[in-house]
Design a protein around this motif. Sequence first.
Motif, PDB file in Angstrom:
ATOM      1  N   ALA A  45       0.826  -1.212   0.000  1.00 28.56           N
ATOM      2  CA  ALA A  45       0.000   0.000   0.000  1.00 28.56           C
ATOM      3  C   ALA A  45       0.857   1.258   0.000  1.00 28.56           C
ATOM      4  N   THR A  46       1.986   1.196   0.684  1.00 24.49           N
ATOM      5  CA  THR A  46       2.855   2.371   0.765  1.00 24.49           C
ATOM      6  C   THR A  46       3.489   2.680  -0.581  1.00 24.49           C
ATOM      7  N   THR A  47       4.015   1.654  -1.256  1.00 26.89           N
ATOM      8  CA  THR A  47       4.670   1.901  -2.545  1.00 26.89           C
ATOM      9  C   THR A  47       3.667   2.304  -3.614  1.00 26.89           C
ATOM     10  N   ASN A  49       0.987   4.082  -3.105  1.00 28.76           N
ATOM     11  CA  ASN A  49       0.709   5.489  -2.820  1.00 28.76           C
ATOM     12  C   ASN A  49       1.876   6.366  -3.259  1.00 28.76           C
ATOM     13  N   LEU A  50       3.102   5.882  -3.017  1.00 30.21           N
ATOM     14  CA  LEU A  50       4.273   6.638  -3.430  1.00 30.21           C
ATOM     15  C   LEU A  50       4.359   6.758  -4.947  1.00 30.21           C
ATOM     16  N   ALA A  51       3.984   5.689  -5.660  1.00 29.24           N
ATOM     17  CA  ALA A  51       4.026   5.728  -7.117  1.00 29.24           C
ATOM     18  C   ALA A  51       3.142   6.837  -7.665  1.00 29.24           C
ATOM     19  N   THR A  52       1.978   7.021  -7.052  1.00 25.41           N
ATOM     20  CA  THR A  52       1.073   8.087  -7.491  1.00 25.41           C
ATOM     21  C   THR A  52       1.684   9.456  -7.256  1.00 25.41           C
ATOM     22  N   LYS A  53       2.431   9.592  -6.165  1.00 31.52           N
ATOM     23  CA  LYS A  53       3.056  10.880  -5.850  1.00 31.52           C
ATOM     24  C   LYS A  53       4.305  11.121  -6.687  1.00 31.52           C
ATOM     25  N   VAL A  54       5.077  10.062  -6.904  1.00 28.42           N
ATOM     26  CA  VAL A  54       6.323  10.206  -7.660  1.00 28.42           C
ATOM     27  C   VAL A  54       6.054  10.380  -9.149  1.00 28.42           C
ATOM     28  N   PHE A  55       5.045   9.658  -9.662  1.00 33.03           N
ATOM     29  CA  PHE A  55       4.665   9.743 -11.079  1.00 33.03           C
ATOM     30  C   PHE A  55       3.221  10.257 -11.181  1.00 33.03           C
ATOM     31  N   PRO A  56       2.959  11.526 -10.862  1.00 33.85           N
ATOM     32  CA  PRO A  56       1.572  12.016 -10.743  1.00 33.85           C
ATOM     33  C   PRO A  56       0.791  12.024 -12.054  1.00 33.85           C
ATOM     34  N   GLN A  57       1.478  12.048 -13.192  1.00 32.14           N
ATOM     35  CA  GLN A  57       0.797  12.007 -14.489  1.00 32.14           C
ATOM     36  C   GLN A  57       0.900  10.622 -15.133  1.00 32.14           C
ATOM     37  N   SER A  58       1.304   9.632 -14.367  1.00 31.04           N
ATOM     38  CA  SER A  58       1.416   8.251 -14.797  1.00 31.04           C
ATOM     39  C   SER A  58       2.390   8.124 -15.979  1.00 31.04           C
TER      40      SER A  58
END
Length: 569
Positions: A45-47, A49-58
């Motif tokens: 769950a943490t990673t 969530n981090l993926a969404t923050k690190v790559f916000p435009q996918s």
Amino acid sequence: MDRRAFLKYSLAAGLVICAGEEIPKLLGMNELQASRLFDIEPVNATTVNLATKVFPQSVASGDPQAHGITLWTRVVPSESEPVHIAFEVAKDSEFKSKILRGVAQTDESKDYTFKVRLDSKKLKPYTTYYYRFIYKGIASKTGRFKTLPENNAQLNSVRFAYISCQDYTNGYYNAYQFLATEDIDFVVFLGDYIYETVSDTSFQRGVRPLQLPSGESTASSLEDYRFLYQTYNSDLDLQLLRERVAFISIWDDHEFANDCFGENAPDQFSFQKPNLRQAANQAWAEYTPTSILFDPDKNPLDSIQIYRTFKIGNLLELVLTDERLYRNGPPCDNLEAQQQRYLSQKRYITPDCQERYDPTRTMLGVEQRQWFLKQITESSRIWKIWGNEVMTMQLKVLSAYATQLLGQAVPDLFVTLDQWDGYPAERALLFKSIRDAGVKNFVTITGDLHTFVAGYQRVDFENPSDPPVGVEFVVGSTTSSNFAEQGGPSSLGATLPPIDIITQVVRASNPHIQYFNSATHGYNLVEVTPQALTCTLKAVSDITKPGANLSILKVFRVLKDQVSIQEIT
């Protein structure tokens, strides 16, 4: 290539470095440091969530080739210095069968956007692949793309969709939920990916309000344009579509300014800033998954070239043009004053003028026009498809109807001279050259008008008996306001008649138009075979809130070697 040259080139274009001893050498790292760039934290769950923050435009991909693709993402880094991002391409979505790995660099000067142009024989033609990016142990969402077939491949079918005009403030991208599930090879985006305005009440409903960093109502800086792309690409439905299928993209006007030409933004003369066109070029290049390069050292008219062609087996050639950067301005010096005589909404219903017929007026520019005609007339593919920004077919209101609608005697009026009606001499030259060259199976796909339209292209639109040269299918907008939303008692403030009246008048005034629907939103799906081209018009039931139903408006078919539109459904 030494390390300094590598870093300079990777910043400019995105550089592929295959896994091996060259990675640490070029990056100035030891082998252990380089290998760690590909390490991925266990998924939890943490990673996620981090993926969404690190790559916000996918992630996204674009400009597919038989052995190539351009991959795109944007990161929010943990530091403000240049960052290294790893990427992987595999045959499977679990990345058990990796075929390409590499590392490249991005930094603040590119708004931390990252593009990699892959060209490798390890990518096989007409094959589906999966990809992801890795930054400090965090993996992006998984993307998918399909390469094109070889140029000489004998194909039975190619399927693609095309879309345009996705005003974020005007509604939700419900159509993309359905488009992402279609069995297609690629998506063609025909312009107006963003809208430079955020609060123009004449055509924007403010369903999803935005405020630009500058505080202005219209983009006036590179920061504003970047913000718009960031915001649009944060939409989950758009992200889903970009993750699932490769894009082939061009722009229209709103990526810079409404009704723009060259470096000019007609609606923004009151505060227009120098180099605004260059800022728009740069932001488009940064945020579009395309192999096209942007050169900031050149002037705005030369810093980027978006017109290009895609040869897809023996079946079709897709020729894309730029109808903004090289065009002349609108005809008639007193155009705005004349428009205001007839409607308070200045974008619509325009009188004729002598300047419109000037044979030197151009939308494509001489160099692009010659290139375009060469591509179309010399193509050996069965179908020649023009990826076009603004409608080529004449769109006018005959005097009798205009007089009745406006309550005063008026001549024939054009709906807008921003499209090809403002450049009739060049349009006639194009269509005459195509006809004289004996070109068969010429089909045009168009956006811009926020309306589903099907009809015929003629050298002389004033002569209904003039044999048609080709057919044109215009796609409705994804969300941008159509004529129905700008007319009638519940309109956005325009003085247009109700949509049923508009439709009747358009059909009666333009006999070359076979179908006209400006009351809904959606996309067009095209299937091309050696025997026929089928265009399916699909619409969503609502864009004012998330969630909608999908329906088929119409299905049209064009048989090989016949300039005739058959209505199937």
